[in-house]
Design a protein around this motif. Sequence first.
Motif, PDB file in Angstrom:
ATOM      1  N   THR A   1      22.872 -33.365 -30.189  1.00 41.74           N
ATOM      2  CA  THR A   1      24.244 -32.949 -30.509  1.00 41.74           C
ATOM      3  C   THR A   1      24.575 -31.597 -29.885  1.00 41.74           C
ATOM      4  N   GLU A   2      23.662 -30.646 -29.994  1.00 46.54           N
ATOM      5  CA  GLU A   2      23.923 -29.317 -29.458  1.00 46.54           C
ATOM      6  C   GLU A   2      24.085 -29.343 -27.952  1.00 46.54           C
ATOM      7  N   CYS A   3      23.281 -30.159 -27.286  1.00 49.34           N
ATOM      8  CA  CYS A   3      23.396 -30.265 -25.831  1.00 49.34           C
ATOM      9  C   CYS A   3      24.767 -30.820 -25.436  1.00 49.34           C
ATOM     10  N   PHE A   4      25.192 -31.882 -26.123  1.00 49.17           N
ATOM     11  CA  PHE A   4      26.475 -32.490 -25.773  1.00 49.17           C
ATOM     12  C   PHE A   4      27.643 -31.585 -26.151  1.00 49.17           C
ATOM     13  N   LEU A   5      27.512 -30.885 -27.282  1.00 50.16           N
ATOM     14  CA  LEU A   5      28.576 -29.956 -27.679  1.00 50.16           C
ATOM     15  C   LEU A   5      28.686 -28.791 -26.699  1.00 50.16           C
ATOM     16  N   ALA A   6      27.543 -28.352 -26.162  1.00 48.94           N
ATOM     17  CA  ALA A   6      27.588 -27.296 -25.152  1.00 48.94           C
ATOM     18  C   ALA A   6      28.344 -27.764 -23.916  1.00 48.94           C
ATOM     19  N   GLN A   7      28.140 -29.025 -23.537  1.00 48.49           N
ATOM     20  CA  GLN A   7      28.875 -29.588 -22.405  1.00 48.49           C
ATOM     21  C   GLN A   7      30.366 -29.711 -22.739  1.00 48.49           C
ATOM     22  N   MET A   8      30.660 -30.112 -23.978  1.00 49.90           N
ATOM     23  CA  MET A   8      32.054 -30.205 -24.399  1.00 49.90           C
ATOM     24  C   MET A   8      32.736 -28.838 -24.350  1.00 49.90           C
ATOM     25  N   ARG A   9      32.029 -27.803 -24.783  1.00 47.65           N
ATOM     26  CA  ARG A   9      32.600 -26.454 -24.737  1.00 47.65           C
ATOM     27  C   ARG A   9      32.854 -26.021 -23.304  1.00 47.65           C
ATOM     28  N   ALA A  10      31.930 -26.375 -22.414  1.00 43.65           N
ATOM     29  CA  ALA A  10      32.126 -26.043 -20.999  1.00 43.65           C
ATOM     30  C   ALA A  10      33.339 -26.762 -20.428  1.00 43.65           C
ATOM     31  N   GLN A  11      33.544 -28.035 -20.799  1.00 39.43           N
ATOM     32  CA  GLN A  11      34.704 -28.798 -20.314  1.00 39.43           C
ATOM     33  C   GLN A  11      35.995 -28.248 -20.891  1.00 39.43           C
ATOM     34  N   LYS A  12      35.958 -27.859 -22.172  1.00 40.73           N
ATOM     35  CA  LYS A  12      37.152 -27.262 -22.785  1.00 40.73           C
ATOM     36  C   LYS A  12      37.524 -25.963 -22.089  1.00 40.73           C
TER      37      LYS A  12
ATOM     38  N   ARG B   1      42.301 -24.062 -16.344  1.00 41.89           N
ATOM     39  CA  ARG B   1      43.298 -24.702 -15.477  1.00 41.89           C
ATOM     40  C   ARG B   1      44.703 -24.586 -16.068  1.00 41.89           C
ATOM     41  N   LEU B   2      44.833 -24.767 -17.377  1.00 45.02           N
ATOM     42  CA  LEU B   2      46.154 -24.645 -18.004  1.00 45.02           C
ATOM     43  C   LEU B   2      46.660 -23.212 -17.988  1.00 45.02           C
ATOM     44  N   SER B   3      45.758 -22.259 -17.866  1.00 45.55           N
ATOM     45  CA  SER B   3      46.194 -20.861 -17.829  1.00 45.55           C
ATOM     46  C   SER B   3      46.940 -20.535 -16.540  1.00 45.55           C
ATOM     47  N   THR B   4      46.811 -21.409 -15.537  1.00 46.94           N
ATOM     48  CA  THR B   4      47.534 -21.189 -14.274  1.00 46.94           C
ATOM     49  C   THR B   4      48.951 -21.763 -14.308  1.00 46.94           C
TER      50      THR B   4
ATOM     51  N   GLN C   1      40.592 -34.115 -14.388  1.00 49.65           N
ATOM     52  CA  GLN C   1      39.334 -33.764 -15.044  1.00 49.65           C
ATOM     53  C   GLN C   1      38.959 -34.791 -16.104  1.00 49.65           C
ATOM     54  N   LEU C   2      39.949 -35.192 -16.892  1.00 48.27           N
ATOM     55  CA  LEU C   2      39.671 -36.173 -17.944  1.00 48.27           C
ATOM     56  C   LEU C   2      39.297 -37.531 -17.345  1.00 48.27           C
ATOM     57  N   LYS C   3      39.965 -37.917 -16.281  1.00 49.91           N
ATOM     58  CA  LYS C   3      39.633 -39.200 -15.643  1.00 49.91           C
ATOM     59  C   LYS C   3      38.218 -39.160 -15.051  1.00 49.91           C
ATOM     60  N   ARG C   4      37.885 -38.015 -14.463  1.00 50.60           N
ATOM     61  CA  ARG C   4      36.527 -37.893 -13.888  1.00 50.60           C
ATOM     62  C   ARG C   4      35.466 -37.975 -14.986  1.00 50.60           C
ATOM     63  N   LEU C   5      35.707 -37.293 -16.109  1.00 51.72           N
ATOM     64  CA  LEU C   5      34.769 -37.375 -17.229  1.00 51.72           C
ATOM     65  C   LEU C   5      34.697 -38.793 -17.769  1.00 51.72           C
ATOM     66  N   GLY C   6      35.850 -39.455 -17.834  1.00 46.61           N
ATOM     67  CA  GLY C   6      35.854 -40.828 -18.321  1.00 46.61           C
ATOM     68  C   GLY C   6      35.007 -41.733 -17.448  1.00 46.61           C
ATOM     69  N   THR C   7      35.082 -41.532 -16.128  1.00 48.16           N
ATOM     70  CA  THR C   7      34.287 -42.346 -15.206  1.00 48.16           C
ATOM     71  C   THR C   7      32.802 -42.020 -15.347  1.00 48.16           C
TER      72      THR C   7
ATOM     73  N   THR D   1      38.878 -35.550 -28.192  1.00 47.48           N
ATOM     74  CA  THR D   1      38.808 -34.113 -28.482  1.00 47.48           C
ATOM     75  C   THR D   1      39.279 -33.288 -27.295  1.00 47.48           C
ATOM     76  N   LEU D   2      38.841 -33.678 -26.088  1.00 46.40           N
ATOM     77  CA  LEU D   2      39.253 -32.930 -24.901  1.00 46.40           C
ATOM     78  C   LEU D   2      40.758 -33.081 -24.636  1.00 46.40           C
ATOM     79  N   LEU D   3      41.301 -34.308 -24.763  1.00 41.95           N
ATOM     80  CA  LEU D   3      42.724 -34.518 -24.559  1.00 41.95           C
ATOM     81  C   LEU D   3      43.533 -33.777 -25.616  1.00 41.95           C
ATOM     82  N   ASN D   4      43.014 -33.773 -26.822  1.00 36.05           N
ATOM     83  CA  ASN D   4      43.697 -33.054 -27.903  1.00 36.05           C
ATOM     84  C   ASN D   4      43.721 -31.555 -27.619  1.00 36.05           C
ATOM     85  N   THR D   5      42.626 -31.024 -27.024  1.00 34.59           N
ATOM     86  CA  THR D   5      42.600 -29.601 -26.657  1.00 34.59           C
ATOM     87  C   THR D   5      43.693 -29.285 -25.653  1.00 34.59           C
TER      88      THR D   5
END
Length: 776
Positions: A583-594, A600-603, A629-635, A652-656
Motif C-alpha cells: 500500500t505504501e509503495c502504491f500510495l507513494a506513486q499516487m502522490r507522485a502522480q498527483k 501541470r494545472l499550475s500552468t 497523463q490519466l490516459k497513459r496511467l490507464g494504459t 482519485t487522480l481524476l478527482n484531484t
Amino acid sequence: MASFVTEVLASSGKLEKEDLSSKISTLSRKVEETKEEVCNMINKRYNEFLPSMQGAEELMGQVEDVSKDIDILKNCIETEVQQNLHVAVTEYTELKQQLEKNTTIIGVLRRLQEFDTAMEEYHRGLLEKKYTVAATQLEKARGSVDALKAGKGCELQLLQALSAELTIQRENLIYHLGEEWQRLTVWKLPPAKELTSVEAFLKTELHLNSRGQKEEAQQGGALPLLANILQALAVQGQLRNKIKLFGQALLKYVLKPLITYPSLHMDLTDVPGQGTILSFLSVQTAAVHPSPSQVYTKVLTVLKALHAHLLDVSVGEKKVSLILGEMIWEEMSDSIIRECLLHSIPANSSQLGQYSVVIKETEGFEKSLRDMQYLTSDSTDLLKYARNVNCHFASKKCQDVIVAARNLMTSEIHNTVKISPDSKLTLPQLPNPLGDKSKQQQEAGVRKASRAETPVILENEKNLGHRTLCLPVCRISKSAEQLMELALHTLSEAVGSSNQCATQLFYTVRNIFQLFYDVVPTYHKENLLKFPHLAAIHHNNCMFIAHHLLTLGHQFRHHLPKPLSDGTATFVDLVPGFRRLGTECFLAQMRAQKAEMLERLSTARNFANLDIEENYSAASKAVRQVIHQLKRLGTVWQDVLPVNIYCKAMGTLLNTAISEIITKIMMLEDISTEDGDHLHTLCQTIIDEGPLVFIPLPEENKNRKYQEEVPIYVRKWMTFKELSVVLQANLQDLVDRWADGKGPLALEFTTNEVKSLIRALFQNTERRAIALTKIK
C-alpha cells in the motif's frame, strides 16, 4: 728434666692450659671454703651473738686475696686464651677452603673427562652412521658443559672453547641428518606460480628411498638407518620441524590437490633398489567435486606408502606417523569437509537415508588411519560432520533457499504472470497427520452423523460465494510466484525431517519473507518511484504474498514437529506488514502522480482572463496534459491492477484534477461571457474524455460499465458537471436549479458558493439582486 718439659709445654701453650685448669680448681675450692667460713661467721654473729671481730678481719683478708686471684685469672683468659682460640679457628677455615678448592678442581676434571669421552663416542658414532648414539653422546657433552657453566673453578676461556666446539659439532650432526633426510624424501615440485590448474600438479613427484628402511649399521643388531636418523633428529629437537615442513609440502602439493580435483589420482611406482615414486595421473571425469569414497581411497594410498617407507618408526612413546598426523589432520579434515563432504550432502530430504554409506566410509577411513597410528582419537571433527548430516542438510538447504530467494528478489519485476480466482499454487502431497486409526474414527463419525436427523435449516440462510476469499484478477511478477513456490517446496522438505532440521527450514521460510520485506523496496526503490507500472506490480506482489501467508502455516502445521505443531508454525503476523508495504509503495506513486498533475494545472494561469488567447491556450494545454497523463496511467495499469483498485486509483487522480479546477474557478471574482464559454469548453472536455480513462480491462467492450460508474469513483464528478452547467446558464436557470435549496445546484454547492458564482458571472443589476435573494 721436668722444668725443661714444663718450659717447652708452656711455650707451646699446652702447659699453660693445664696450669690454668688446676688454678681454677684450686681457686674454686678456696672460694667454697671462704664461703662456708663467712656463713658460719655470720651465723655466729647474728644468731649466737658471739663477737668475733678478729676472725672477721682475717676472713676479709682471705676474701680480698681470692678476689685478686680471680682478677688475675680473668685477665689471663682475656689476653692469652682468646687469642689462641682465634688463631685455631682461622687455621681451620683455611684448611676447609683448601679442601673445597681441591674438591671443585676434581669435579671440573671429572666433567672435562666426561665431555672428552662423550665427544669421542660422538665422533665414533657419526663415523659409523650410528646417528642416535652420536646425538645422545652430544647431548651428554652438552650436559657436561652446562654443569661446568653452572659450577665454579673452570676458566672462562676454556668454557668458550668447549661451547664453540659443541656448537660446531651440533651443526655438523644436524647437517649430516639433514643430508640423510633429503635422501630419504626427494621432492620434485612445479613452480608456485603455476599451481592454478590440474596440469601443474601432474609435474609433482615424491621419491621415498627404501635404503633408509633396509640398510643396517655395520654392527649387528643395531637400529636400521631410518630409525637412527629419525631418533637422532628427535634427540636434537629437529624431528618435529622436519615433519612439519614435510607435512606442509605434503598438504600443498599432494593431499589438497587430490581432495580438490576429482580428475587427479595417485600413481605408485616401485623402483628396485631405490624405493617408491609417488606421482599424479589425470583421469577424465565430468564430476565437479570428488565423492567421499574417492577422496578416502586416494588419501589412504598416499598415507599407506608413507607409513610403509618412512613413518613406521617409534620415537620415544610416539610413532613418527602420529607426529605427522597431529600436524596435518586438522587442515586435511577441513579440506575434506569443505571440498568433498559439503558437496555430498543431499539436496532433498528423501536422499538423507542414502547418506549412511558416506558415514560408514568415513568411519572406515578413520579406522585405517588409527591402525597406522596417524590418529589416536575415536571421535574427530570429520566423523562428527558426517554423522551430523541432518543439521548440515538443513544448513545447506537453508543457504541455498536464501540465495535462490535473494536472486528472485533482485530479478526484474516487469516479467509478469496473470492470476485469477481459479489460480492455485501446487501444494505438495502431505501425509495424513492423524494416521489410519484416526482416519477410521473419522469415517465412523461421518457414518454416524449421516444416520442422525437432518439439521434444521435456518430461515434466510445465506452462503458465501465460492470465490469470497480468492484473489481478484491481476498481474504479479513471475519472481513473486516462484518465491511462493520456493517457500512451499522448502516447507514440504521440513515435513518428515528431524525436529532440528524441520525447525531450521521453517524459520528459513520466515526469513525469506522478512528478506523480501527488506530487500525489494531498497533494491528497486528508484524504479518503484519512477515507473507507475512497476509500483502497481509490486503492490500486487505484496498482496499476493500476504494472501498466501494467511493459510501457509495452517497447511503445514500438523505435519511439523513440536512446538511448531502447537501453533508456532504461522505466518499470519507477517500479513499486515506486507499489506502495508504494498500500500505504501502504491500510495507513494499516487502522490507522485498527483504532484505531477497539480504541477501541470499550475500552468493554467488560474483559469483567469481566458478571453486573452495566451491564457486560454495555456489553460487548454494544461487540461489536455492532465487528460493525457490519466490516459497513459490507464494504459499502464490496465490488466495489471485488480479492477476495484484500478478504478479507485484513477478516480482519485481524476478527482484531484477536477477539484483543483473547481477551486480555481470558484476563486474567480469576475467571469465574462467569453471567459464563461471558454471555461465551459474546458470543463466539457474533461467531462467528455475523463470517463474514457477508465479502461481496466483489455477488452474495450467490457470497460463501458466502469466508464458509466465514474460518479462512484470520482467524488466531485457531479459537482464538476453542475459547475459546467452553471457556466452556460442564465439567472433564471440558476434560480430554477437551486429550487429553494432542493435542486441539483443546491446538492453540490453551498449558498455562499452559488452567490459567489452569480456575482462573478453576472453584472450588478436588479435582476441579479432578486436572484441573490432567492438563493437562501
